[in-house]
Design a protein around this motif. Structure first.
Motif, PDB file in Angstrom:
ATOM      1  N   ASP A  12     -52.730 -65.402  55.480  1.00 55.71           N
ATOM      2  CA  ASP A  12     -51.404 -64.791  55.547  1.00 55.71           C
ATOM      3  C   ASP A  12     -51.103 -63.806  54.421  1.00 55.71           C
ATOM      4  O   ASP A  12     -49.949 -63.471  54.188  1.00 55.71           O
ATOM      5  CB  ASP A  12     -50.307 -65.859  55.639  1.00 55.71           C
ATOM      6  CG  ASP A  12     -50.334 -66.836  54.460  1.00 55.71           C
ATOM      7  OD1 ASP A  12     -51.255 -66.738  53.626  1.00 55.71           O
ATOM      8  OD2 ASP A  12     -49.437 -67.690  54.389  1.00 55.71           O
ATOM      9  N   GLY A  13     -52.155 -63.311  53.733  1.00 53.54           N
ATOM     10  CA  GLY A  13     -51.939 -62.266  52.740  1.00 53.54           C
ATOM     11  C   GLY A  13     -51.819 -60.910  53.417  1.00 53.54           C
ATOM     12  O   GLY A  13     -52.253 -60.733  54.565  1.00 53.54           O
ATOM     13  N   ARG A  14     -51.257 -59.954  52.712  1.00 56.06           N
ATOM     14  CA  ARG A  14     -51.074 -58.619  53.286  1.00 56.06           C
ATOM     15  C   ARG A  14     -52.165 -57.637  52.869  1.00 56.06           C
ATOM     16  O   ARG A  14     -52.229 -56.525  53.374  1.00 56.06           O
ATOM     17  CB  ARG A  14     -49.703 -58.062  52.890  1.00 56.06           C
ATOM     18  CG  ARG A  14     -48.554 -58.849  53.497  1.00 56.06           C
ATOM     19  CD  ARG A  14     -47.211 -58.333  53.020  1.00 56.06           C
ATOM     20  NE  ARG A  14     -46.122 -59.180  53.469  1.00 56.06           N
ATOM     21  CZ  ARG A  14     -45.595 -59.154  54.702  1.00 56.06           C
ATOM     22  NH1 ARG A  14     -46.055 -58.310  55.596  1.00 56.06           N
ATOM     23  NH2 ARG A  14     -44.615 -59.967  55.020  1.00 56.06           N
ATOM     24  N   LEU A  15     -53.008 -58.018  51.908  1.00 55.45           N
ATOM     25  CA  LEU A  15     -54.050 -57.108  51.424  1.00 55.45           C
ATOM     26  C   LEU A  15     -55.435 -57.603  51.835  1.00 55.45           C
ATOM     27  O   LEU A  15     -55.737 -58.793  51.744  1.00 55.45           O
ATOM     28  CB  LEU A  15     -53.999 -56.988  49.896  1.00 55.45           C
ATOM     29  CG  LEU A  15     -52.685 -56.502  49.260  1.00 55.45           C
ATOM     30  CD1 LEU A  15     -52.857 -56.333  47.749  1.00 55.45           C
ATOM     31  CD2 LEU A  15     -52.221 -55.193  49.884  1.00 55.45           C
ATOM     32  N   ALA A  16     -56.267 -56.649  52.271  1.00 62.34           N
ATOM     33  CA  ALA A  16     -57.677 -56.952  52.525  1.00 62.34           C
ATOM     34  C   ALA A  16     -58.371 -57.086  51.172  1.00 62.34           C
ATOM     35  O   ALA A  16     -57.833 -56.656  50.145  1.00 62.34           O
ATOM     36  CB  ALA A  16     -58.292 -55.834  53.354  1.00 62.34           C
ATOM     37  N   PRO A  17     -59.580 -57.677  51.164  1.00 61.70           N
ATOM     38  CA  PRO A  17     -60.247 -57.933  49.879  1.00 61.70           C
ATOM     39  C   PRO A  17     -60.359 -56.703  48.963  1.00 61.70           C
ATOM     40  O   PRO A  17     -60.154 -56.829  47.748  1.00 61.70           O
ATOM     41  CB  PRO A  17     -61.626 -58.432  50.305  1.00 61.70           C
ATOM     42  CG  PRO A  17     -61.387 -59.104  51.614  1.00 61.70           C
ATOM     43  CD  PRO A  17     -60.306 -58.310  52.286  1.00 61.70           C
ATOM     44  N   ASP A  18     -60.648 -55.520  49.530  1.00 60.72           N
ATOM     45  CA  ASP A  18     -60.803 -54.363  48.629  1.00 60.72           C
ATOM     46  C   ASP A  18     -59.478 -53.962  47.990  1.00 60.72           C
ATOM     47  O   ASP A  18     -59.425 -53.630  46.801  1.00 60.72           O
ATOM     48  CB  ASP A  18     -61.493 -53.182  49.341  1.00 60.72           C
ATOM     49  CG  ASP A  18     -60.833 -52.833  50.661  1.00 60.72           C
ATOM     50  OD1 ASP A  18     -60.027 -53.638  51.177  1.00 60.72           O
ATOM     51  OD2 ASP A  18     -61.109 -51.733  51.177  1.00 60.72           O
ATOM     52  N   ALA A  19     -58.391 -54.034  48.756  1.00 58.98           N
ATOM     53  CA  ALA A  19     -57.071 -53.716  48.192  1.00 58.98           C
ATOM     54  C   ALA A  19     -56.641 -54.787  47.185  1.00 58.98           C
ATOM     55  O   ALA A  19     -56.009 -54.482  46.161  1.00 58.98           O
ATOM     56  CB  ALA A  19     -56.039 -53.589  49.306  1.00 58.98           C
ATOM     57  N   LEU A  20     -57.018 -56.026  47.462  1.00 61.78           N
ATOM     58  CA  LEU A  20     -56.697 -57.117  46.525  1.00 61.78           C
ATOM     59  C   LEU A  20     -57.437 -56.909  45.204  1.00 61.78           C
ATOM     60  O   LEU A  20     -56.875 -57.117  44.123  1.00 61.78           O
ATOM     61  CB  LEU A  20     -57.063 -58.474  47.138  1.00 61.78           C
ATOM     62  CG  LEU A  20     -56.790 -59.695  46.257  1.00 61.78           C
ATOM     63  CD1 LEU A  20     -55.290 -59.878  46.012  1.00 61.78           C
ATOM     64  CD2 LEU A  20     -57.371 -60.964  46.888  1.00 61.78           C
ATOM     65  N   ALA A  21     -58.689 -56.472  45.294  1.00 60.44           N
ATOM     66  CA  ALA A  21     -59.485 -56.229  44.084  1.00 60.44           C
ATOM     67  C   ALA A  21     -58.807 -55.170  43.217  1.00 60.44           C
ATOM     68  O   ALA A  21     -58.669 -55.320  41.999  1.00 60.44           O
ATOM     69  CB  ALA A  21     -60.897 -55.777  44.461  1.00 60.44           C
ATOM     70  N   ARG A  22     -58.346 -54.126  43.859  1.00 64.03           N
ATOM     71  CA  ARG A  22     -57.673 -53.055  43.120  1.00 64.03           C
ATOM     72  C   ARG A  22     -56.381 -53.558  42.464  1.00 64.03           C
ATOM     73  O   ARG A  22     -56.119 -53.298  41.282  1.00 64.03           O
ATOM     74  CB  ARG A  22     -57.354 -51.910  44.084  1.00 64.03           C
ATOM     75  CG  ARG A  22     -56.755 -50.740  43.379  1.00 64.03           C
ATOM     76  CD  ARG A  22     -56.142 -49.719  44.319  1.00 64.03           C
ATOM     77  NE  ARG A  22     -55.701 -48.603  43.498  1.00 64.03           N
ATOM     78  CZ  ARG A  22     -56.377 -47.475  43.383  1.00 64.03           C
ATOM     79  NH1 ARG A  22     -57.468 -47.269  44.066  1.00 64.03           N
ATOM     80  NH2 ARG A  22     -55.935 -46.530  42.565  1.00 64.03           N
ATOM     81  N   ALA A  23     -55.583 -54.320  43.242  1.00 67.42           N
ATOM     82  CA  ALA A  23     -54.322 -54.861  42.724  1.00 67.42           C
ATOM     83  C   ALA A  23     -54.593 -55.803  41.543  1.00 67.42           C
ATOM     84  O   ALA A  23     -53.869 -55.797  40.546  1.00 67.42           O
ATOM     85  CB  ALA A  23     -53.562 -55.590  43.822  1.00 67.42           C
TER      86      ALA A  23
END
Ligand code: AMP
Ligand code: FE
Ligand code: FE
Ligand code: ZN
Length: 283
Positions: A12-23
């Motif tokens: 239920d997160g809104r970011l895919a792994p690559d966007a999460l890595a950046r965040a």
């Protein structure tokens, strides 16, 4: 900074792994655990994404147990994602989630608040291992124009006492702990300050619970102190994380920002103790 509790689009997160890595990088997080609800599907793609940013990934999971008809979230760390016992267990949990979402959609239909169930199920089925739940239903309620935000959907329809709430069944905490151990991992009780089952912690420690999540975005300083003391008393380890799900942009405002990534950090000494315990468990 060390953040051991985050979600991706695999649950239920809104970011895919690559966007999460950046965040994570932008927030100063250098050690990150991904702990999606009942799925490890994000871990393989995350491994690459995190490496590209120089972030250390710890393989995690957040499994829903049910005790006295209430949900109890149990975190697993240093798991082997493809361990057969774990994979079977999680596949069963995700199938149960799909059935529950169907039941909620049926209830909503009767209540005159129809949602696009086929689209929801397609989302859950096209990506193997994707885990759905009430947040996906909440988003469907927003898309259908019945509510303005994910939060409003929960508050008015999806929580106990509200008309579209459907109770769930699930494994006991002891079963979840055993499954995590079989997969080579350590089990930590997620956000005990939200779960409010302090009465059962000693019994779960007896059943093999390894740690308490003393540090969490929605714990007050008193909560954190209480669970640090409780962990010391019971000889349990300590974990901590933000429980970041991304931001709810439904009204152009980040309503889930209180769980922002890196909002809390686990002291490095606690991570070292966890790693030592995980190594010892694997022999
Ligand atoms: P489920 O696994 O389908 O029961 O959904 C549980 C998830 O929904 C939790 O992990 C949270 O991310 C979210 N959630 C649960 N209760 C609420 C609430 N009252 N308000 C907003 N989100 C919630
Ligand atoms: Fe969640
Ligand atoms: Fe949780
Ligand atoms: Zn979580």
């Amino acid at each position: 900074m060390i953040d051991l509790h985050t979600h991706t689009t695999a649950s239920d997160g809104r970011l895919a792994p690559d966007a999460l890595a950046r965040a994570a990088w932008e927030a100063g997080v250098r050690t990150l655990a991904i702990t999606d609800h009942d799925t490890t599907a994000a871990l393989a793609p995350a491994r690459q994404a995190m490496a590209a940013w120089g972030i250390r990934l710890i393989e995690g999971i957040e499994i829903t147990a049910v005790e006295s008809e209430r949900d109890v979230h149990v975190l697993g760390y240093f798991i082997t994602p493809n361990a057969p016992g774990l994979a079977r267990f999680l596949a069963r949990a995700r199938a149960g989630r799909i059935e529950r979402v169907r039941a909620i959609a049926e209830r909503l239909e009767q209540l005159g608040r129809p949602i696009d169930l086929p689209r929801l199920l397609k989302d859950a089925l096209v990506e193997p291992g994707r885990s759905i739940g009430r947040p996906a239903v909440a988003d469907a309620l927003v898309r259908a124009g019945h509510v303005a935000s994910r939060q409003q959907a929960f508050d008015e329809w999806l929580v106990p006492g509200r008309p579209a709430f459907v109770p769930r069944t699930g494994p006991s905490v002891a079963e979840v702990i055993a499954t995590i151990h079989e997969a080579g991992g350590l089990a930590s009780l997620a956000h005990p300050g939200l779960t409010k089952r302090d009465d059962a912690i000693a019994q779960w420690a007896e059943a093999g619970l390894d740690a308490l999540e003393a540090y969490h975005s929605e714990h007050s300083p008193e909560d954190t102190d209480r669970y640090l003391a409780r962990a010391r008393e019971l000889g349990l380890l300590v974990t901590g994380g933000s429980d970041f799900h991304g931001e709810d942009q439904a009204r152009g405002r980040p309503t889930e920002y209180r769980r922002r990534i890196g909002a809390v950090t686990l002291p490095p000494a606690d991570l070292e103790r966890l790693e030592a315990a995980a190594l010892a468990r694997r022999g």
